[in-house]
Scaffold this motif. Structure first.
Motif, PDB file in Angstrom:
ATOM      1  N   LYS A 243       0.830  -1.204   0.000  1.00 26.32           N
ATOM      2  CA  LYS A 243       0.000   0.000   0.000  1.00 26.32           C
ATOM      3  C   LYS A 243       0.865   1.254   0.000  1.00 26.32           C
ATOM      4  CE  LYS A 243      -3.569   2.359   2.727  1.00 26.32           C
ATOM      5  NZ  LYS A 243      -4.423   2.273   3.951  1.00 26.32           N
ATOM      6  N   GLN A 244       1.907   1.269   0.829  1.00 24.75           N
ATOM      7  CA  GLN A 244       2.787   2.427   0.910  1.00 24.75           C
ATOM      8  C   GLN A 244       3.577   2.607  -0.387  1.00 24.75           C
ATOM      9  OE1 GLN A 244       5.126   1.684   4.419  1.00 24.75           O
ATOM     10  NE2 GLN A 244       3.530   2.409   5.820  1.00 24.75           N
ATOM     11  N   LYS A 245       4.034   1.506  -0.961  1.00 25.66           N
ATOM     12  CA  LYS A 245       4.806   1.581  -2.200  1.00 25.66           C
ATOM     13  C   LYS A 245       3.953   2.100  -3.353  1.00 25.66           C
ATOM     14  CE  LYS A 245       8.537   0.808  -4.616  1.00 25.66           C
ATOM     15  NZ  LYS A 245       9.823   1.518  -4.352  1.00 25.66           N
ATOM     16  N   LEU A 246       2.747   1.580  -3.515  1.00 25.26           N
ATOM     17  CA  LEU A 246       1.863   2.029  -4.589  1.00 25.26           C
ATOM     18  C   LEU A 246       1.481   3.490  -4.408  1.00 25.26           C
ATOM     19  CD1 LEU A 246      -0.464  -1.097  -4.989  1.00 25.26           C
ATOM     20  CD2 LEU A 246       1.426  -0.369  -6.479  1.00 25.26           C
ATOM     21  N   ALA A 247       1.268   3.893  -3.162  1.00 24.50           N
ATOM     22  CA  ALA A 247       0.955   5.300  -2.897  1.00 24.50           C
ATOM     23  C   ALA A 247       2.128   6.195  -3.278  1.00 24.50           C
ATOM     24  CB  ALA A 247       0.597   5.492  -1.427  1.00 24.50           C
ATOM     25  N   ALA A 248       3.355   5.756  -2.994  1.00 31.04           N
ATOM     26  CA  ALA A 248       4.540   6.544  -3.345  1.00 31.04           C
ATOM     27  C   ALA A 248       4.708   6.631  -4.853  1.00 31.04           C
ATOM     28  CB  ALA A 248       5.781   5.925  -2.708  1.00 31.04           C
ATOM     29  N   ILE A 249       4.442   5.529  -5.559  1.00 32.10           N
ATOM     30  CA  ILE A 249       4.542   5.536  -7.023  1.00 32.10           C
ATOM     31  C   ILE A 249       3.515   6.496  -7.620  1.00 32.10           C
ATOM     32  CG2 ILE A 249       4.201   4.137  -9.093  1.00 32.10           C
ATOM     33  CD1 ILE A 249       5.330   1.756  -7.525  1.00 32.10           C
ATOM     34  N   ALA A 250       2.287   6.449  -7.102  1.00 29.72           N
ATOM     35  CA  ALA A 250       1.238   7.349  -7.596  1.00 29.72           C
ATOM     36  C   ALA A 250       1.580   8.802  -7.306  1.00 29.72           C
ATOM     37  CB  ALA A 250      -0.097   6.976  -6.953  1.00 29.72           C
ATOM     38  N   ARG A 251       2.170   9.036  -6.135  1.00 25.55           N
ATOM     39  CA  ARG A 251       2.540  10.412  -5.765  1.00 25.55           C
ATOM     40  C   ARG A 251       3.626  10.956  -6.682  1.00 25.55           C
ATOM     41  NH1 ARG A 251       3.485   9.312  -1.023  1.00 25.55           N
ATOM     42  NH2 ARG A 251       5.751   9.095  -1.081  1.00 25.55           N
ATOM     43  N   ARG A 252       4.604  10.129  -6.993  1.00 23.04           N
ATOM     44  CA  ARG A 252       5.671  10.581  -7.896  1.00 23.04           C
ATOM     45  C   ARG A 252       5.151  10.799  -9.301  1.00 23.04           C
ATOM     46  NH1 ARG A 252       8.969   7.148  -4.604  1.00 23.04           N
ATOM     47  NH2 ARG A 252       8.546   5.350  -5.911  1.00 23.04           N
ATOM     48  N   ALA A 253       4.204   9.950  -9.724  1.00 30.74           N
ATOM     49  CA  ALA A 253       3.629  10.120 -11.059  1.00 30.74           C
ATOM     50  C   ALA A 253       2.859  11.445 -11.130  1.00 30.74           C
ATOM     51  CB  ALA A 253       2.708   8.949 -11.384  1.00 30.74           C
ATOM     52  N   GLU A 258       2.638  17.278 -12.821  1.00 33.15           N
ATOM     53  CA  GLU A 258       2.602  18.694 -12.454  1.00 33.15           C
ATOM     54  C   GLU A 258       3.830  19.440 -12.973  1.00 33.15           C
ATOM     55  OE1 GLU A 258       2.161  18.724  -8.264  1.00 33.15           O
ATOM     56  OE2 GLU A 258       0.045  18.086  -8.286  1.00 33.15           O
ATOM     57  N   LEU A 259       4.990  18.791 -12.947  1.00 32.44           N
ATOM     58  CA  LEU A 259       6.199  19.422 -13.459  1.00 32.44           C
ATOM     59  C   LEU A 259       6.145  19.555 -14.978  1.00 32.44           C
ATOM     60  CD1 LEU A 259       8.961  17.686 -11.289  1.00 32.44           C
ATOM     61  CD2 LEU A 259       8.196  20.067 -11.176  1.00 32.44           C
ATOM     62  N   ALA A 260       5.546  18.539 -15.622  1.00 36.46           N
ATOM     63  CA  ALA A 260       5.436  18.599 -17.081  1.00 36.46           C
ATOM     64  C   ALA A 260       4.498  19.721 -17.514  1.00 36.46           C
ATOM     65  CB  ALA A 260       4.953  17.265 -17.607  1.00 36.46           C
TER      66      ALA A 260
END
Length: 260
Positions: A243-253, A258-260
């Motif tokens: 759960k924590q890993k998937l949340a981190a991946i989604a957050r980075r995506a 937003e940067l793009a």
């Protein structure tokens, strides 16, 4: 040799600061010759910030040998004892530095495990290092197989037994054994379990033997109950880490968009 009955003086005889200070100043029983209960009480209160006092002082002085005559080479023995305590202090300081580095590294991962009962930064670091990217395990069964504690059913003629797998990472199996044992531990003095839910689960699998003293319980049943708790803990950590890993991946995506 230097301190008869020393085991009962301190709950952590070679870890607590008060205990180390005591051994350094009084490396043998003879060093307390002439020290009164009041003197030792005041010293203990100062060192322990009033956690220890007269009761502990009376316990220590009450265990002094009747004959405090210095033994041959006692001065040299005391010097060796003091040197050992100073080495322990140095090692404790080094371990403290290592823990700080581990805490920083753990905080940089996608996992937050140290807020769980009985999980310190060392256990968290070991688990993260051994598991790595938890999303590489698509199911709980795959993760359990990797840990080496997945159940294996063996039997014939209508008799089956669920045993521990002989495959997987032995380091992870040992780690979850340590985690499960930690969950079953009780707090000193109060006897309250660190994790009441884990304790209740373990005793449920012990069945009618849960009310028996540990020495009278069936060892095979105890082993199976602990193994079952290990599997439950492994699944719990798998779900949380995934759960924590998937949340981190989604957050980075999202941050990338937003940067793009």
């Amino acid at each position: 040799h230097a301190w008869p009955g020393w085991e009962g003086f301190f709950s952590e005889p070679f870890e607590s600061k008060t205990a180390l200070a005591f051994w350094e100043i009084y490396p043998s029983a003879g060093c307390l010759q002439g020290v009164t209960v009041t003197d030792l009480t005041d010293w203990l209160r100062e060192q322990s910030h009033y956690a220890l006092g007269q009761v502990k002082a009376e316990l220590i002085l009450g265990n002094l040998p009747a004959d405090l005559t210095p033994q041959p080479y006692q001065t040299e023995r005391d010097a060796l004892g003091v040197q050992s305590i100073r080495q322990l202090r140095s090692l404790a300081a080094q371990l403290g530095e290592v823990r700080q580095h581990l805490a920083r590294l753990v905080s940089e991962t996608d996992y937050e495990l140290t807020n769980l009962p009985g999980i310190d930064v060392v256990l968290a670091a070991e688990l993260i290092a051994l598991v790595g990217d938890v999303t590489r395990f698509p199911t709980e069964a795959k993760f359990l197989a990797y840990t080496g504690i997945a159940p294996v059913t063996l039997g014939s003629g209508g008799h089956e037994s669920r045993l521990k797998s002989q495959f997987g990472r032995r380091e992870l199996s040992a780690l979850f054994h340590q985690i499960a044992s930690t969950q079953l531990a009780v707090h000193k003095g109060t006897g309250v379990p660190r994790n009441p839910a884990a304790k209740a689960y373990y005793e449920k699998h012990l069945g009618d033997q849960a009310c028996l003293p540990r020495a009278k319980r069936d060892r095979k049943r105890m082993k199976k109950a602990l193994l079952s708790l290990m599997r439950v803990q492994a699944i719990r950590f798998y779900r949380l880490m995934r759960k924590q890993k998937l949340a981190a991946i989604a957050r980075r995506a999202q941050e990338g968009k937003e940067l793009a």
